[in-house]
Scaffold this motif. Structure first.
Motif, PDB file in Angstrom:
ATOM      1  N   LEU A 370      62.781 -16.564  21.050  1.00 37.85           N
ATOM      2  CA  LEU A 370      61.503 -16.902  21.552  1.00 37.85           C
ATOM      3  C   LEU A 370      60.624 -17.649  20.839  1.00 37.85           C
ATOM      4  O   LEU A 370      59.697 -18.623  21.457  1.00 37.85           O
ATOM      5  CB  LEU A 370      60.390 -15.666  22.056  1.00 37.85           C
ATOM      6  CG  LEU A 370      61.060 -14.799  23.089  1.00 37.85           C
ATOM      7  CD1 LEU A 370      60.320 -13.521  23.078  1.00 37.85           C
ATOM      8  CD2 LEU A 370      60.927 -15.429  24.381  1.00 37.85           C
ATOM      9  N   VAL A 378      61.762 -14.550  16.465  1.00 36.91           N
ATOM     10  CA  VAL A 378      61.429 -13.356  17.463  1.00 36.91           C
ATOM     11  C   VAL A 378      62.290 -13.720  18.504  1.00 36.91           C
ATOM     12  O   VAL A 378      62.686 -14.846  19.273  1.00 36.91           O
ATOM     13  CB  VAL A 378      59.995 -13.711  18.048  1.00 36.91           C
ATOM     14  CG1 VAL A 378      59.471 -12.890  19.145  1.00 36.91           C
ATOM     15  CG2 VAL A 378      58.803 -13.555  16.802  1.00 36.91           C
ATOM     16  N   LYS A 397      60.730  -8.764  17.031  1.00 35.66           N
ATOM     17  CA  LYS A 397      60.512  -9.597  16.111  1.00 35.66           C
ATOM     18  C   LYS A 397      61.561  -8.889  14.948  1.00 35.66           C
ATOM     19  O   LYS A 397      61.403  -7.393  14.600  1.00 35.66           O
ATOM     20  CB  LYS A 397      59.125  -9.120  15.376  1.00 35.66           C
ATOM     21  CG  LYS A 397      58.050  -9.797  16.397  1.00 35.66           C
ATOM     22  CD  LYS A 397      56.574  -9.938  15.866  1.00 35.66           C
ATOM     23  CE  LYS A 397      55.744 -10.675  16.723  1.00 35.66           C
ATOM     24  NZ  LYS A 397      54.527 -11.086  16.381  1.00 35.66           N
ATOM     25  N   ASN A 493      47.557 -15.668  18.304  1.00 36.26           N
ATOM     26  CA  ASN A 493      47.960 -14.329  18.101  1.00 36.26           C
ATOM     27  C   ASN A 493      47.605 -13.567  19.589  1.00 36.26           C
ATOM     28  O   ASN A 493      47.575 -12.301  19.785  1.00 36.26           O
ATOM     29  CB  ASN A 493      47.409 -13.616  17.336  1.00 36.26           C
ATOM     30  CG  ASN A 493      48.041 -13.844  15.619  1.00 36.26           C
ATOM     31  OD1 ASN A 493      49.225 -14.341  15.679  1.00 36.26           O
ATOM     32  ND2 ASN A 493      47.355 -13.913  14.692  1.00 36.26           N
ATOM     33  N   LEU A 495      48.741 -13.252  23.843  1.00 32.71           N
ATOM     34  CA  LEU A 495      49.877 -13.665  24.621  1.00 32.71           C
ATOM     35  C   LEU A 495      49.495 -13.745  26.096  1.00 32.71           C
ATOM     36  O   LEU A 495      48.367 -13.012  26.528  1.00 32.71           O
ATOM     37  CB  LEU A 495      51.092 -12.589  24.414  1.00 32.71           C
ATOM     38  CG  LEU A 495      51.699 -12.878  23.101  1.00 32.71           C
ATOM     39  CD1 LEU A 495      52.300 -11.685  22.758  1.00 32.71           C
ATOM     40  CD2 LEU A 495      52.640 -14.093  22.838  1.00 32.71           C
TER      41      LEU A 495
HETATM   42  P1  ADP Z   1      54.147 -13.921  14.129  1.00 33.15           P
HETATM   43  O1  ADP Z   1      52.860 -13.156  14.604  1.00 33.15           O
HETATM   44  O2  ADP Z   1      54.995 -12.621  13.469  1.00 33.15           O
HETATM   45  O3  ADP Z   1      53.824 -14.978  13.270  1.00 33.15           O
HETATM   46  P2  ADP Z   1      54.343 -14.715  16.740  1.00 33.15           P
HETATM   47  O4  ADP Z   1      53.812 -13.502  17.309  1.00 33.15           O
HETATM   48  O5  ADP Z   1      53.714 -15.897  16.559  1.00 33.15           O
HETATM   49  O6  ADP Z   1      54.936 -14.309  15.305  1.00 33.15           O
HETATM   50  O7  ADP Z   1      55.725 -15.016  17.380  1.00 33.15           O
HETATM   51  C1  ADP Z   1      56.339 -16.473  17.489  1.00 33.15           C
HETATM   52  C2  ADP Z   1      56.459 -16.628  19.054  1.00 33.15           C
HETATM   53  O8  ADP Z   1      57.422 -15.736  19.719  1.00 33.15           O
HETATM   54  C3  ADP Z   1      55.211 -16.708  19.634  1.00 33.15           C
HETATM   55  O9  ADP Z   1      54.446 -18.105  19.718  1.00 33.15           O
HETATM   56  C4  ADP Z   1      55.734 -16.696  21.232  1.00 33.15           C
HETATM   57  O10 ADP Z   1      55.990 -17.710  21.721  1.00 33.15           O
HETATM   58  C5  ADP Z   1      56.889 -15.705  20.855  1.00 33.15           C
HETATM   59  N1  ADP Z   1      56.356 -14.278  21.340  1.00 33.15           N
HETATM   60  C6  ADP Z   1      55.969 -13.450  20.267  1.00 33.15           C
HETATM   61  N2  ADP Z   1      55.627 -12.236  20.835  1.00 33.15           N
HETATM   62  C7  ADP Z   1      56.044 -12.522  22.115  1.00 33.15           C
HETATM   63  C8  ADP Z   1      56.144 -11.168  23.147  1.00 33.15           C
HETATM   64  N3  ADP Z   1      55.603 -10.138  22.941  1.00 33.15           N
HETATM   65  N4  ADP Z   1      56.495 -11.831  24.611  1.00 33.15           N
HETATM   66  C9  ADP Z   1      56.859 -13.063  24.437  1.00 33.15           C
HETATM   67  N5  ADP Z   1      56.733 -13.885  23.758  1.00 33.15           N
HETATM   68  C10 ADP Z   1      56.546 -13.450  22.262  1.00 33.15           C
END
Ligand code: ADP
Length: 623
Positions: A370, A378, A397, A493, A495
């Motif tokens: 993702l 992720v 994650k 942060n 969604l």
């Molecule tokens: P971190 O906060 O650990 O740096 P992110 O939350 O930004 O990581 O996750 C990276 C990408 O993965 C996000 O930009 C999003 O596109 C995708 N992603 C993360 N969590 C979810 C979720 N719960 N559902 C769908 N996509 C997600």
């Protein structure tokens, strides 16, 4: 004819938690009591006062001071209560005279109402009344209520049972609210403002106290109030008679970043906070190590306490509470309280965590990527829980080795998993028994808010933009009421679900990042979303989240643009220091921009709470 004004003045009020999302916070309000009602308004500089509440006097059933020893986290420390309909309004006066003036006047104006017979002299907290331990908020009171405050006419409570047994309480100090002349041989006089030690408080209405000359006798407890003290005995973090060496041994045994205790220092009357850290010191100190900080007192008439300069608190429990949330000059935030009795308990926590929150990795099937996050990749996935056999789409994650302080995360995950709100991305569980570790989250089809806004530029309605801000403020009002600080609120942060609901993600996660560039205010630190006090002193609070929320609203109305697009972090800090702020985005109505500017007030206490922001945004949306 206008009603006659009886009293007016500035007091604090505690919000009443009528709604689940309303936070428990304290607000300065201008109160006016007239012959018909008690109203309170908010005064904003340069603006008309905004009325925030009005209680008709006919609805009031009880007005009484609150006798409590809980630390009061606002400037005014003298509480009283107004019980009306089925609500308790708690109001805080700056001193006892002011409190009595209000209580007396309110009692006088409401004495002909249909009043209650009994009331609760203490607060409701942690799910029960602190005075009688009843768990129902509307449980009948446990102390007799006297509608008239006039001392001469006041009926004294029934005399104490001569057969009663003295309990053995820890030393409590009370202050006389007014003079009392003994009525029986067993009574002693009270002199207003003098201190007394409570010997027995097992009787509801008459307590046995000792005066400064050693005379012991009974007094009516409505004439005395608890003195805000440093009574530390009841706090789990207080280990009275423990030496420096014993403290070090115990904290090292627990072996957790931020494990701490408060103990008596060798110097009489002085307390020391001992904290365990695994962080290497800048002067080449050995680590892990235990640091000891003396609790210092200010000089002058009103004593205040501090550990690091600038963070003054009026009691030691308040000071500890503050540093449990903010490192603010200490080597680490005070994270785990350790006492002689509880160190094995802390070690027992981990199996409990793994039983409850550990997911079986075999129940997960992983799919495509993702995105890539702070801790690693992720992945999309499905989770089929063997218990309910329901298949859920999840985002997993993966945590790269060395990217996360996983020991700390495992402890905190329990708290994070308990947070549950429709506008928060749910953390279902963790798989910690493998490498890389997995964090399993609710899946949101439309991905991160920044990308969503960018992909829909020019096509999102005003209503939808405001709706996004409301969604986030709902989640944040819930976190605020749970005393949980997000620390990294930003559109990236959040969604977006398939129904276009915006949910807040990654709450509290920055605490576990082990990347130097992130934690040391260099390249990856989100300066553009951070409040001045976070940039200067790492002082995180719900009010620093409010600042970030202002930037998030700006991102929403700028359709996902990067704030201060062409400026470096250093330039941003400079312009903030010069009082400059982000400009009004083209799509942003004036009313919303005013809210953003309110979030960007220099002083945290001048910023609104999330509860208030939610209220204002909902008002704009006409909800
Ligand atoms: P971190 O906060 O650990 O740096 P992110 O939350 O930004 O990581 O996750 C990276 C990408 O993965 C996000 O930009 C999003 O596109 C995708 N992603 C993360 N969590 C979810 C979720 N719960 N559902 C769908 N996509 C997600």
């Amino acid at each position: 004819m206008y009603p006659r004004v009886i009293l007016k003045g500035t007091l604090y009020k505690k919000s009443q938690q009528k709604r689940r999302t309303s936070p428990c916070n304290y607000k300065e309000r201008y109160f006016v009591l007239n012959t018909q009602s008690l109203t309170y308004s908010e005064r904003r500089p340069g603006k008309k006062p905004a009325e925030k509440g009005c209680i008709e006097l006919s609805r009031i059933k009880c007005v009484e001071i609150v006798r409590s020893d809980v630390p009061i986290p606002c400037e005014y420390k003298y509480p009283f209560q107004v019980f009306y309909d089925n609500y308790y309004l708690y109001i805080f006066a700056p001193d006892n005279d002011c409190r009595l003036k209000w209580v007396r006047a309110l009692k006088e104006e409401t004495k002909n109402n249909s009043l209650i017979l009994n009331y609760h002299p203490d607060f409701f907290g942690e799910g029960r009344w602190r005075c009688c331990h009843m768990t129902e908020k509307l449980a009948p009171g446990c102390s007799e209520y006297y509608p008239s405050e006039c001392a001469s006419k006041k009926p004294l409570p029934p005399t104490p049972d001569p057969q009663r047994r003295f309990s053995d309480p820890p030393e409590r100090i009370v202050v006389a609210l007014k003079n009392f002349t003994p009525q029986e041989d067993t009574d002693i006089p009270l002199h207003k403002d003098e201190e007394y030690i409570v010997i027995d408080c097992s009787e509801t209405n008459w307590w046995t106290v000792r005066d400064k000359d050693g005379n012991v006798g009974t007094v009516p407890c409505i004439y005395i109030a608890e003195k805000p003290t440093n009574n530390l005995e009841k706090f789990e973090w207080y280990n009275k008679d423990i030496t420096r060496t014993q403290a070090e041994e115990l904290l090292k045994k627990v072996d957790k970043e931020g494990a701490f205790m408060v103990r008596n220092s060798r110097e009489a009357g002085v307390y020391t906070v001992s904290v365990f850290t695994k962080a290497p010191g800048s002067n080449g100190e050995k680590y892990p190590r235990v640091k000891h900080y003396k609790i210092r007192e200010t000089e002058g008439e009103v004593v205040q306490y501090y550990l690091a300069e600038n963070y003054l608190k009026s009691t030691i429990p308040e000071l500890i509470h503050y540093h449990q949330h903010n490192a603010a000059g200490l080597i680490t935030r005070l994270r785990y309280c350790v006492s002689k009795g509880n160190s094995p308990k802390i070690e027992e926590l981990e199996p409990e965590l793994s039983e409850q929150w550990e997911l079986n990795a075999e129940e997960l099937s992983l799919g495509g990527e993702l995105g890539s996050g702070q801790f690693g990749l992720v992945l999309e996935g499905t989770w089929c829980n063997s218990e309910d056999k329901v298949e859920k789409k999840v985002a997993v994650k993966t945590v790269r080795e060395g990217a996360m302080s996983d020991e700390e995360f495992k402890d905190e995950a329990k708290v994070m998993m308990k947070l549950s709100h429709p506008k928060l991305v749910r953390l279902y569980g963790v798989c910690t028994q493998q490498s890389p570790m997995y964090l399993v989250f609710e899946f949101l089809e439309n991905g991160c808010l920044t990308d969503y806004l960018r992909s829909k530029r020019g096509r999102v309605s005003q209503e939808a933009l405001l709706g996004m801000c409301i969604d986030v403020s709902e989640a944040m009002a819930y976190l605020e009421s749970s005393n949980f600080i997000h620390r990294d609120l930003a559109a990236r942060n959040c969604l977006v679900s398939k129904d276009l609901v915006v949910k807040v993600s990654d709450f509290g996660m920055t605490r576990f990042v082990l990347d130097d560039q992130y934690t040391s205010y260099t390249t990856k630190f989100p300066v553009k979303w951070s409040s001045p006090e976070v940039i200067r002193y790492s002082r995180f609070s719900s009010k620093s989240d409010v600042w970030s929320f202002g930037v998030l609203m700006w991102e929403v109305y700028s359709e996902g643009r990067l704030p201060y697009e062409c400026r470096t972090n250093g330039e941003v800090v400079e312009s903030l220091n010069a009082g400059l702020r982000l400009l009004q985005p083209r799509l942003c109505p004036e009313t919303v921009y005013q809210l953003m500017q309110w979030c960007w007030k220099e002083k945290p206490e001048d910023r609104p709470s999330f509860a208030l922001l939610l209220h204002e945004l909902a008002f704009l949306a006409d909800l």
